[in-house]
Motif scaffolding. Sequence first.
Motif, PDB file in Angstrom:
ATOM      1  N   HIS A 162       0.861  -1.187   0.000  1.00 22.03           N
ATOM      2  CA  HIS A 162       0.000   0.000   0.000  1.00 22.03           C
ATOM      3  C   HIS A 162       0.897   1.237   0.000  1.00 22.03           C
ATOM      4  CE1 HIS A 162       1.009  -0.516   4.229  1.00 22.03           C
ATOM      5  NE2 HIS A 162       0.774   0.771   4.382  1.00 22.03           N
ATOM      6  N   ARG A 163       0.439   2.281  -0.680  1.00 23.83           N
ATOM      7  CA  ARG A 163       1.208   3.528  -0.735  1.00 23.83           C
ATOM      8  C   ARG A 163       0.251   4.717  -0.787  1.00 23.83           C
ATOM      9  NH1 ARG A 163       5.188   1.283  -4.862  1.00 23.83           N
ATOM     10  NH2 ARG A 163       6.629   0.175  -3.525  1.00 23.83           N
ATOM     11  N   LYS A 164       0.693   5.812  -0.235  1.00 24.93           N
ATOM     12  CA  LYS A 164      -0.075   7.060  -0.279  1.00 24.93           C
ATOM     13  C   LYS A 164       0.430   8.003  -1.363  1.00 24.93           C
ATOM     14  CE  LYS A 164      -1.312   7.014   4.596  1.00 24.93           C
ATOM     15  NZ  LYS A 164      -1.218   7.702   5.893  1.00 24.93           N
ATOM     16  N   ASN A 165       1.528   7.634  -2.019  1.00 25.86           N
ATOM     17  CA  ASN A 165       2.134   8.538  -3.007  1.00 25.86           C
ATOM     18  C   ASN A 165       2.547   7.786  -4.270  1.00 25.86           C
ATOM     19  OD1 ASN A 165       4.186   7.032  -1.930  1.00 25.86           O
ATOM     20  ND2 ASN A 165       5.558   8.738  -1.547  1.00 25.86           N
ATOM     21  N   PHE A 166       1.705   6.874  -4.722  1.00 26.01           N
ATOM     22  CA  PHE A 166       2.021   6.066  -5.894  1.00 26.01           C
ATOM     23  C   PHE A 166       2.006   6.942  -7.139  1.00 26.01           C
ATOM     24  CE2 PHE A 166       1.172   2.748  -9.115  1.00 26.01           C
ATOM     25  CZ  PHE A 166       2.151   1.825  -8.755  1.00 26.01           C
ATOM     26  N   ASP A 167       2.973   6.722  -8.029  1.00 25.40           N
ATOM     27  CA  ASP A 167       3.074   7.498  -9.259  1.00 25.40           C
ATOM     28  C   ASP A 167       3.218   6.513 -10.411  1.00 25.40           C
ATOM     29  OD1 ASP A 167       3.419   9.409 -11.191  1.00 25.40           O
ATOM     30  OD2 ASP A 167       5.287  10.211 -10.393  1.00 25.40           O
ATOM     31  N   GLY A 168       2.112   6.251 -11.099  1.00 28.70           N
ATOM     32  CA  GLY A 168       2.102   5.298 -12.198  1.00 28.70           C
ATOM     33  C   GLY A 168       0.926   5.590 -13.102  1.00 28.70           C
ATOM     34  N   ILE A 169       0.368   4.541 -13.685  1.00 31.19           N
ATOM     35  CA  ILE A 169      -0.818   4.739 -14.526  1.00 31.19           C
ATOM     36  C   ILE A 169      -1.990   5.217 -13.669  1.00 31.19           C
ATOM     37  CG2 ILE A 169      -1.638   2.358 -14.427  1.00 31.19           C
ATOM     38  CD1 ILE A 169      -2.253   2.792 -17.511  1.00 31.19           C
ATOM     39  N   ILE A 170      -1.967   4.842 -12.393  1.00 32.86           N
ATOM     40  CA  ILE A 170      -2.861   5.417 -11.392  1.00 32.86           C
ATOM     41  C   ILE A 170      -1.979   6.097 -10.370  1.00 32.86           C
ATOM     42  CG2 ILE A 170      -4.780   3.819 -11.712  1.00 32.86           C
ATOM     43  CD1 ILE A 170      -3.634   2.285  -9.267  1.00 32.86           C
ATOM     44  N   ASN A 171      -2.554   6.987  -9.586  1.00 33.76           N
ATOM     45  CA  ASN A 171      -1.739   7.801  -8.686  1.00 33.76           C
ATOM     46  C   ASN A 171      -2.341   7.873  -7.283  1.00 33.76           C
ATOM     47  OD1 ASN A 171       0.133   8.647 -10.722  1.00 33.76           O
ATOM     48  ND2 ASN A 171      -1.450  10.025 -11.493  1.00 33.76           N
ATOM     49  N   GLY A 172      -1.476   8.325  -6.358  1.00 34.51           N
ATOM     50  CA  GLY A 172      -1.929   8.638  -5.003  1.00 34.51           C
ATOM     51  C   GLY A 172      -2.053   7.419  -4.119  1.00 34.51           C
ATOM     52  N   TYR A 173      -3.169   7.303  -3.432  1.00 38.29           N
ATOM     53  CA  TYR A 173      -3.424   6.227  -2.484  1.00 38.29           C
ATOM     54  C   TYR A 173      -3.773   4.951  -3.250  1.00 38.29           C
ATOM     55  CZ  TYR A 173      -3.758   9.519   1.448  1.00 38.29           C
ATOM     56  OH  TYR A 173      -3.482  10.450   2.407  1.00 38.29           O
ATOM     57  N   VAL A 174      -2.978   3.911  -3.065  1.00 42.89           N
ATOM     58  CA  VAL A 174      -3.241   2.636  -3.743  1.00 42.89           C
ATOM     59  C   VAL A 174      -2.972   1.463  -2.804  1.00 42.89           C
ATOM     60  CG1 VAL A 174      -2.643   3.551  -6.025  1.00 42.89           C
ATOM     61  CG2 VAL A 174      -0.920   2.320  -4.716  1.00 42.89           C
ATOM     62  N   ILE A 175      -3.723   0.400  -3.025  1.00 43.91           N
ATOM     63  CA  ILE A 175      -3.470  -0.900  -2.405  1.00 43.91           C
ATOM     64  C   ILE A 175      -3.276  -1.866  -3.561  1.00 43.91           C
ATOM     65  CG2 ILE A 175      -4.388  -2.751  -0.957  1.00 43.91           C
ATOM     66  CD1 ILE A 175      -6.145  -0.598   0.426  1.00 43.91           C
ATOM     67  N   LYS A 176      -2.091  -2.445  -3.666  1.00 44.67           N
ATOM     68  CA  LYS A 176      -1.760  -3.370  -4.761  1.00 44.67           C
ATOM     69  C   LYS A 176      -2.245  -4.765  -4.397  1.00 44.67           C
ATOM     70  CE  LYS A 176       0.335  -5.058  -8.449  1.00 44.67           C
ATOM     71  NZ  LYS A 176      -0.331  -6.346  -8.596  1.00 44.67           N
ATOM     72  N   LEU A 177      -2.955  -5.391  -5.334  1.00 41.16           N
ATOM     73  CA  LEU A 177      -3.504  -6.732  -5.157  1.00 41.16           C
ATOM     74  C   LEU A 177      -2.710  -7.734  -5.987  1.00 41.16           C
ATOM     75  CD1 LEU A 177      -7.252  -5.737  -5.604  1.00 41.16           C
ATOM     76  CD2 LEU A 177      -5.992  -5.995  -3.444  1.00 41.16           C
ATOM     77  N   SER A 178      -2.726  -8.983  -5.553  1.00 38.15           N
ATOM     78  CA  SER A 178      -2.054 -10.041  -6.309  1.00 38.15           C
ATOM     79  C   SER A 178      -2.771 -10.285  -7.633  1.00 38.15           C
ATOM     80  CB  SER A 178      -2.007 -11.329  -5.486  1.00 38.15           C
ATOM     81  OG  SER A 178      -3.324 -11.756  -5.151  1.00 38.15           O
ATOM     82  N   ASP A 179      -2.066 -10.887  -8.580  1.00 33.11           N
ATOM     83  CA  ASP A 179      -2.655 -11.266  -9.865  1.00 33.11           C
ATOM     84  C   ASP A 179      -3.700 -12.356  -9.642  1.00 33.11           C
ATOM     85  OD1 ASP A 179      -0.764  -9.555 -10.916  1.00 33.11           O
ATOM     86  OD2 ASP A 179       0.496 -11.140 -11.748  1.00 33.11           O
ATOM     87  N   LYS A 180      -4.622 -12.493 -10.596  1.00 35.63           N
ATOM     88  CA  LYS A 180      -5.684 -13.500 -10.475  1.00 35.63           C
ATOM     89  C   LYS A 180      -6.101 -13.936 -11.871  1.00 35.63           C
ATOM     90  CE  LYS A 180      -8.731 -15.291  -7.520  1.00 35.63           C
ATOM     91  NZ  LYS A 180      -8.266 -16.173  -6.479  1.00 35.63           N
ATOM     92  N   SER A 181      -6.361 -15.219 -12.046  1.00 39.81           N
ATOM     93  CA  SER A 181      -6.892 -15.733 -13.313  1.00 39.81           C
ATOM     94  C   SER A 181      -8.403 -15.803 -13.231  1.00 39.81           C
ATOM     95  CB  SER A 181      -6.321 -17.119 -13.612  1.00 39.81           C
ATOM     96  OG  SER A 181      -4.932 -17.034 -13.825  1.00 39.81           O
ATOM     97  N   CYS A 182      -9.066 -15.478 -14.344  1.00 38.98           N
ATOM     98  CA  CYS A 182     -10.524 -15.591 -14.403  1.00 38.98           C
ATOM     99  C   CYS A 182     -10.904 -17.053 -14.621  1.00 38.98           C
ATOM    100  CB  CYS A 182     -11.080 -14.703 -15.513  1.00 38.98           C
ATOM    101  SG  CYS A 182     -10.746 -15.322 -17.179  1.00 38.98           S
ATOM    102  N   HIS A 183     -12.183 -17.342 -14.692  1.00 39.72           N
ATOM    103  CA  HIS A 183     -12.688 -18.716 -14.843  1.00 39.72           C
ATOM    104  C   HIS A 183     -12.174 -19.399 -16.122  1.00 39.72           C
ATOM    105  CE1 HIS A 183     -15.509 -16.265 -17.126  1.00 39.72           C
ATOM    106  NE2 HIS A 183     -15.748 -17.346 -17.852  1.00 39.72           N
ATOM    107  N   ALA A 184     -11.841 -18.613 -17.154  1.00 43.40           N
ATOM    108  CA  ALA A 184     -11.356 -19.180 -18.421  1.00 43.40           C
ATOM    109  C   ALA A 184      -9.829 -19.258 -18.464  1.00 43.40           C
ATOM    110  CB  ALA A 184     -11.871 -18.350 -19.596  1.00 43.40           C
ATOM    111  N   GLY A 185      -9.161 -18.800 -17.400  1.00 41.89           N
ATOM    112  CA  GLY A 185      -7.709 -18.886 -17.324  1.00 41.89           C
ATOM    113  C   GLY A 185      -6.954 -17.629 -17.714  1.00 41.89           C
TER     114      GLY A 185
END
Length: 188
Positions: free
Chosen positions: A96-119
């Motif tokens: 988690h960060r309060k000063n993220f600078d990327g395609i999204i900015n500011g307050y972020v919580i990074k989540l793990s990758d996930k596969s959908c039902h089709a993979g």
Amino acid sequence: MRKHLTTLTVATALTSGLLAGAAGHAAADPGASAAASYYLVFDKSGVTSSRLYLKQSVPGRDKVIADYKAGSGTIKNTCAVGKGWLPNGDYKIEFHRKNFDGIINGYVIKLSDKSCHAGTRRTELFIHSEMRPNGQQGRIESERWTDENPNDYYSNGCIKLRPSHIKNLFNRLDDLGWSKLKKLKVVS
């Protein structure tokens, strides 16, 4: 002298026994020493009208600590990279960060990758809002939240909150302890 030592030994034994008994009783009570744990639940109902809950694990029904309106994606297809809402299941909180600078900015919580039902593998998943890297509102649309714009809850497949809500969530987790936040669970 011998009588005093015997009395002192018996008194010490009784006191030690009472303390050991009290310590044993506290250890036997699972609620007495168990550290509180928390988790997030994203309950999908609509792309721009779902709910994000901060919950505490307690005996019986878990306790809702906070409840926020949230959006995810632009369509309900969980396999659509960059526009579908999140697939159901458990996600690890990576950082988690309060000063993220990327395609999204500011307050972020990074989540793990996930596969959908089709993979199809879904990556670059966050809980975020629309703001500048410093957490303030900007001038361009992707950095500015307006209550008049219903499209602000749309995202590229992440979970999106209004700025005041993500800041509130961060404040609560700062107080509770981020290390106690165990996961995000996505349900529908």
